[in-house]
Design a protein around this motif. Structure first.
Motif, PDB file in Angstrom:
ATOM      1  N   SER A 151       0.624   4.266   0.011  1.00 56.47           N
ATOM      2  CA  SER A 151       0.313   5.397   0.890  1.00 56.47           C
ATOM      3  C   SER A 151       0.912   5.230   2.286  1.00 56.47           C
ATOM      4  O   SER A 151       1.017   6.186   3.036  1.00 56.47           O
ATOM      5  N   ARG A 152       1.312   4.003   2.639  1.00 56.36           N
ATOM      6  CA  ARG A 152       1.891   3.740   3.960  1.00 56.36           C
ATOM      7  C   ARG A 152       3.417   3.812   3.972  1.00 56.36           C
ATOM      8  O   ARG A 152       4.035   3.702   5.023  1.00 56.36           O
ATOM      9  N   ASP A 191       0.885  -1.160   0.000  1.00 57.38           N
ATOM     10  CA  ASP A 191       0.000   0.000   0.000  1.00 57.38           C
ATOM     11  C   ASP A 191       0.926   1.214   0.000  1.00 57.38           C
ATOM     12  O   ASP A 191       1.457   1.594   1.037  1.00 57.38           O
TER      13      ASP A 191
END
Length: 193
Positions: A61-62, A59
């Protein structure tokens, strides 16, 4: 091998998956990136035979900077001749070094609040040092590099160029002025020419 951080924890990345090194090693290896780099040989040995069954889907965004809290950040000024000429400088004979404060480091996706003045940016190649690095000869230099990543060098030029000599570090170290990542790649995994 690709490495970085997810939610501030040291991770390995491969084929769209992320492996938390601390968790996958049963707590034998650190979760904190600088501590993991201090045990770089152990991390490399672990990575060579790691069990990826506990890996998560990536992911993006992490992901944060590959090394969110480096001890030191050194940069080389005027190392690109066309940029030096554009700025009205003659490239120096020896590398001209300056520092960026470690607190300016941020991840690959960040909102950076821009100060007053004239903010400029440059794309940079970033070397992450994994083991030592003090007074190494050229022949040993690549052995100290854990990985290569990309970054940006943001600069507020009014403050940077104020005074004689100029104040490079101050104008280049506002919060967020050192985006890096999203991952670092070990030198053995880089294409050779």
């Amino acid at each position: 091998m690709r490495f970085g951080t997810q939610d501030g924890r040291f991770v390995l990345l491969a084929e769209g998956r992320v492996l938390d090194v601390h968790a996958a090693s049963g707590g034998d290896l650190p979760q904190e990136p600088v501590a993991a780099l201090e045990r770089w040989d152990d991390v490399r040995a672990f990575a060579a035979s790691a069990d990826w069954t506990a890996a998560e889907a990536l992911d993006q965004s992490r992901l944060g900077p590959p090394v969110p809290h480096p001890r030191q950040v050194f940069a080389v000024a005027l190392n690109y001749r066309p940029h030096a000429a554009e700025a009205g400088y003659v490239p120096p004979e020896a590398p001209l070094l300056f520092t960026k404060f470690p607190t300016c480091i941020t991840g690959p996706v960040a909102t950076v609040e821009l100060p007053e003045g004239k903010v400029d940016w440059e794309i940079e190649v970033v070397a992450v040092i994994g083991r030592g690095g003090y007074r190494l000869g050229k022949a040993q230099a690549w052995d100290a590099v854990a990985g290569i990543t990309c970054g940006q060098d943001l600069s507020e030029r009014v403050l940077q160029l104020a005074g004689t000599p100029a104040q490079f570090s101050l104008g280049k170290s506002y919060p967020g002025f050192g985006p890096t990542g999203p991952v670092a790649v070990t030198p053995d995994d880089l294409p050779r020419r």
